[in-house]
Design a protein around this motif. Structure first.
Motif, mmCIF file in Angstrom:
data_model
loop_
_atom_site.group_PDB
_atom_site.id
_atom_site.type_symbol
_atom_site.label_atom_id
_atom_site.label_comp_id
_atom_site.label_asym_id
_atom_site.label_seq_id
_atom_site.Cartn_x
_atom_site.Cartn_y
_atom_site.Cartn_z
ATOM 1 N N PRO A 195 33.564 18.872 42.643
ATOM 2 C CA PRO A 195 34.576 19.781 42.189
ATOM 3 C C PRO A 195 34.232 20.904 41.137
ATOM 4 N N GLY A 196 33.462 20.513 40.178
ATOM 5 C CA GLY A 196 33.030 21.740 39.264
ATOM 6 C C GLY A 196 32.286 22.770 39.561
ATOM 7 N N LEU A 197 31.902 22.907 40.780
ATOM 8 C CA LEU A 197 31.031 24.124 41.140
ATOM 9 C C LEU A 197 32.132 25.310 41.400
ATOM 10 N N VAL A 198 32.423 25.727 40.133
ATOM 11 C CA VAL A 198 33.333 26.793 40.284
ATOM 12 C C VAL A 198 33.091 28.142 40.802
ATOM 13 N N LEU A 199 31.838 28.432 40.744
ATOM 14 C CA LEU A 199 31.315 29.832 41.699
ATOM 15 C C LEU A 199 31.449 29.306 43.017
ATOM 16 N N VAL A 200 31.098 28.213 43.577
ATOM 17 C CA VAL A 200 31.210 27.937 44.831
ATOM 18 C C VAL A 200 32.423 27.999 45.211
ATOM 19 N N ARG A 201 33.349 27.319 44.482
ATOM 20 C CA ARG A 201 34.915 27.296 44.590
ATOM 21 C C ARG A 201 35.552 28.923 44.718
ATOM 22 N N THR A 202 34.989 29.850 43.994
ATOM 23 C CA THR A 202 35.527 31.256 44.143
ATOM 24 C C THR A 202 34.961 31.683 45.354
ATOM 25 N N ASN A 203 33.702 31.670 45.551
ATOM 26 C CA ASN A 203 33.241 31.998 46.890
ATOM 27 C C ASN A 203 33.840 31.650 48.347
ATOM 28 N N LEU A 204 34.370 30.239 48.133
ATOM 29 C CA LEU A 204 35.158 29.646 49.318
ATOM 30 C C LEU A 204 36.624 30.207 49.191
ATOM 31 N N ALA A 205 37.065 30.609 48.053
ATOM 32 C CA ALA A 205 38.220 31.580 48.222
ATOM 33 C C ALA A 205 38.122 32.907 48.925
ATOM 34 N N MET A 206 37.027 33.475 48.555
ATOM 35 C CA MET A 206 36.587 34.472 49.133
ATOM 36 C C MET A 206 36.753 34.443 50.840
ATOM 37 N N ALA A 207 35.815 33.229 51.223
ATOM 38 C CA ALA A 207 35.634 33.162 52.533
ATOM 39 C C ALA A 207 37.202 33.055 53.278
ATOM 40 N N TYR A 208 37.983 32.042 52.585
ATOM 41 C CA TYR A 208 39.235 31.983 53.219
ATOM 42 C C TYR A 208 40.030 33.388 53.383
ATOM 43 N N LEU A 209 39.813 34.281 52.392
ATOM 44 C CA LEU A 209 40.497 35.532 52.182
ATOM 45 C C LEU A 209 39.969 36.187 53.770
ATOM 46 N N PRO A 267 36.989 33.856 38.735
ATOM 47 C CA PRO A 267 38.039 33.320 39.523
ATOM 48 C C PRO A 267 39.305 33.711 38.881
ATOM 49 N N ALA A 268 39.564 34.111 37.680
ATOM 50 C CA ALA A 268 40.606 34.379 37.165
ATOM 51 C C ALA A 268 40.930 36.026 37.550
ATOM 52 N N ASP A 269 40.061 36.685 37.733
ATOM 53 C CA ASP A 269 40.193 38.106 38.201
ATOM 54 C C ASP A 269 40.621 38.335 39.638
ATOM 55 N N LEU A 270 39.804 37.475 40.244
ATOM 56 C CA LEU A 270 40.309 37.179 41.912
ATOM 57 C C LEU A 270 41.562 36.605 42.208
ATOM 58 N N LEU A 271 42.081 35.971 41.249
ATOM 59 C CA LEU A 271 43.300 35.160 41.345
ATOM 60 C C LEU A 271 44.484 36.162 41.312
ATOM 61 N N ARG A 272 44.104 37.075 40.115
ATOM 62 C CA ARG A 272 45.240 38.142 39.837
ATOM 63 C C ARG A 272 45.262 39.105 40.967
ATOM 64 N N ARG A 273 44.027 39.427 41.661
ATOM 65 C CA ARG A 273 44.021 40.384 42.681
ATOM 66 C C ARG A 273 45.035 39.732 43.748
ATOM 67 N N VAL A 274 44.625 38.634 44.208
ATOM 68 C CA VAL A 274 45.199 37.883 45.220
ATOM 69 C C VAL A 274 46.636 37.728 45.330
ATOM 70 N N ARG A 275 47.164 37.389 43.992
ATOM 71 C CA ARG A 275 48.495 37.400 43.889
ATOM 72 C C ARG A 275 49.364 38.693 43.767
ATOM 73 N N GLU A 276 48.542 39.824 43.582
ATOM 74 C CA GLU A 276 49.245 41.202 43.699
ATOM 75 C C GLU A 276 49.452 41.510 45.009
ATOM 76 N N GLN A 277 48.505 40.956 45.835
ATOM 77 C CA GLN A 277 48.938 41.300 47.445
ATOM 78 C C GLN A 277 49.761 40.104 48.081
ATOM 79 N N LEU A 278 49.935 39.401 47.702
ATOM 80 C CA LEU A 278 50.837 38.240 48.491
ATOM 81 C C LEU A 278 52.272 38.665 48.385
ATOM 82 N N PRO A 279 52.980 38.229 49.281
ATOM 83 C CA PRO A 279 54.222 38.795 49.573
ATOM 84 C C PRO A 279 55.146 38.266 48.286
ATOM 85 N N LYS A 280 55.929 38.978 47.604
ATOM 86 C CA LYS A 280 56.713 38.690 46.664
ATOM 87 C C LYS A 280 57.977 37.767 47.076
#
Length: 510
Positions: free
Chosen positions: A458-472, A497-510
């Motif tokens: 689970p520590g493959l954080v770059l893989v996890r970040t890319n997985l998040a982009m795939a889900y998007l 991942p911190a930058d991408l998480l911030r952008r994702v949360r900005e776009q999620l419904p409030k």
């Protein structure tokens, strides 16, 4: 002056007047062990990347804090386990749901200060997700309890004994208990088997290549280490000292070359005890004089200078020297030079040869260059090895990685697919093939591959970040957010991942 033959190996057990209890290289939960860390020098800055570290002890445990000097990234991690006695240094482990990772900080005993752990100065941020695989722990702890098929998850207690247990050198105890047969005595083994016991932890070389079907727990005392792995070293006669290169350096010494198999680690070291601080010089001087009977008279150093060094032969002929693979530490030079010398460094692209003159298959040399990250020499050898051994998973994975890094995706894909069929427990193919599919716009197909890889490591954080982009890309923002939260939790100093998480949360419904 050529040395005479050393005394018989079993002589090591007969002279213990100056010995004290051996400080085994123990590992265990924080707060144990034979040393206690100090905290007077428990803060430092890694200027190259602009991060400040601070180690602190609270009622809740031992923690490492880290913060970018501009305040943008910060975090705190609990240090759950220590590794090593601390005679020279001590490393630490961070745990997450029983997955173990090496901490980026270490305690250096001689200077009583904290600094980056070895090799961590090469990262652009505090690297917190280096997986502690069983092969990493096996020389520091015994009776490991890994959980298959993960790479780095263990039982709640990852090892049952925090040090080198008796069986590491004397073989399994079941036979001794059941039949009363004596335990294996390393000193009575043939030289190759005898020396293998020490080399299993004191000869890392440039690359260790496991034989097909063998792994970290395959070697047993009484066997030849070369039947489990081939250890490659640089062809240069003076490659520089390393932390675990004692066997290699001893082989370079005139003493070893003249004495042959009669000289081994046990000639000078008692594996069950070490000299006391006050008796150390006399202890090792007696070992030297056991071979060099006339050395005392032949020594050209002045009497005053010898007395200043407690008449310690090793002060001149086995000096403490820096190593090429770690900072803040020095180790004894087992090449036994006539005079102290500056430690050289072999060229990065130096040829690799199997240690000890053992026969090495072309496949082993191919993997050695790949492990040593010499892709130029590895590639043609790996291609030949794949032709002759098409089901060798290690060959397939290293060759596929070289192809992928060169953007030769059509060559990499079938190798990854074959490796996955042959070994469903591996992670490299799942991660690499997922990256190719994502690059080709096939995000939905990449998702299950990356989920599989993260379930095992689970520590493959770059893989996890890319997985998040795939889900998007497939419209599942909730899954993307979940993985990004975990990535930030595991590695809060990794900006992506911190930058991408911030952008994702900005776009999620409030």
């Amino acid at each position: 002056m050529q040395p005479t033959a050393p005394r018989a190996p079993n002589a090591i057990a007969r002279s213990t007047k100056v010995t004290a209890a051996l400080p085994w290289p123990r590992s265990g939960p924080i707060g144990g062990g034979l040393i206690r860390e100090t905290f007077d020098n428990a803060a430092f800055t890694h200027s190259a990347i602009g991060f400040r570290y601070r180690i602190l002890r609270t009622g809740a445990g031992l923690f490492v804090d880290f913060q970018k000097v501009d305040g943008t990234l910060h975090g705190r991690k609990l240090l759950s386990w220590f590794v090593g006695s601390g005679a020279t240094a001590r490393s630490y482990i961070v745990a997450d749901n029983q997955y173990l990772f090496e901490a980026p900080v270490a305690y250096y005993t001689a200077s009583a200060k904290w600094a980056l752990a070895p090799a961590y100065d090469s990262y652009a941020y505090p690297f917190l997700t280096r997986a502690i695989q069983p092969g990493c722990l096996t020389c520091h702890a015994s009776f490991l309890q890994p959980i298959a098929p993960t790479q780095n998850r263990y039982d709640a207690q990852p090892f049952r004994e925090g040090g080198v247990a008796c069986e590491r050198c004397h073989g399994p105890g079941e036979r001794h208990i059941a039949s009363g047969a004596p335990m294996l005595n390393p000193a009575k083994l043939p030289p190759a088997q005898r020396d293998s016991i020490c080399a299993q932890c004191h000869l890392s070389g440039e690359a260790r290549v496991m034989q097909p079907g063998r792994d970290w727990q395959s070697f047993h005392p009484g066997e030849r280490l070369s039947d489990t792995m081939t250890i490659f070293v640089k062809a240069s006669r003076k490659p520089g000292m390393t932390v675990t290169g004692h066997v290699e350096k001893l082989a370079q010494s005139a003493c070893k070359q003249a004495s042959g198999d009669k000289l081994w680690c046990g000639t000078c070291h008692n594996p069950h005890a070490v000299p006391s601080a006050t008796g150390r010089a006399a202890w090792f001087r007696a070992k030297c004089l056991g071979c060099h009977a006339s050395a005392a008279a032949a020594c050209k150093e002045t009497q005053a200078a010898r007395l200043k060094k407690q008449d310690d032969c090793t002060a001149c002929h086995m000096p403490k020297s820096t190593v090429v693979d770690a900072s803040h530490v020095v180790y004894t030079d087992h090449s036994i030079p006539r005079r102290p010398r500056t430690q050289p460094t072999a060229a990065a692209g130096a040829d690799l040869v199997p240690f000890g003159g053992v026969a090495a298959a072309p496949r082993d040399l191919a993997l050695a260059y790949a492990i040593a990250r010499n892709q130029t020499k590895a590639l043609p050898l790996l291609e030949k090895a794949e032709e002759s051994s098409p089901n060798d998973v290690e060959v397939l994975l290293y060759l596929a990685e070289i192809y992928r890094n060169a953007n030769q995706y059509d060559s990499a894909v079938p190798l990854y697919q074959r490796a996955m069929r042959l070994d469903p427990t591996q992670v490299t193919a799942s991660a690499g093939l997922g990256a190719i599919l994502m690059e080709r716009g096939r995000a939905a197909e990449a998702i299950p591959l990356w989920e599989d890889a993260l379930a095992k490591s689970p520590g493959l954080v770059l893989v996890r970040t890319n997985l998040a982009m795939a889900y998007l890309r497939t419209g599942d923002a909730a899954a993307a957010e979940r993985h990004l939260v975990k990535a930030v939790e595991l590695s809060p100093a990794f900006a992506a991942p911190a930058d991408l998480l911030r952008r994702v949360r900005e776009q999620l419904p409030k």
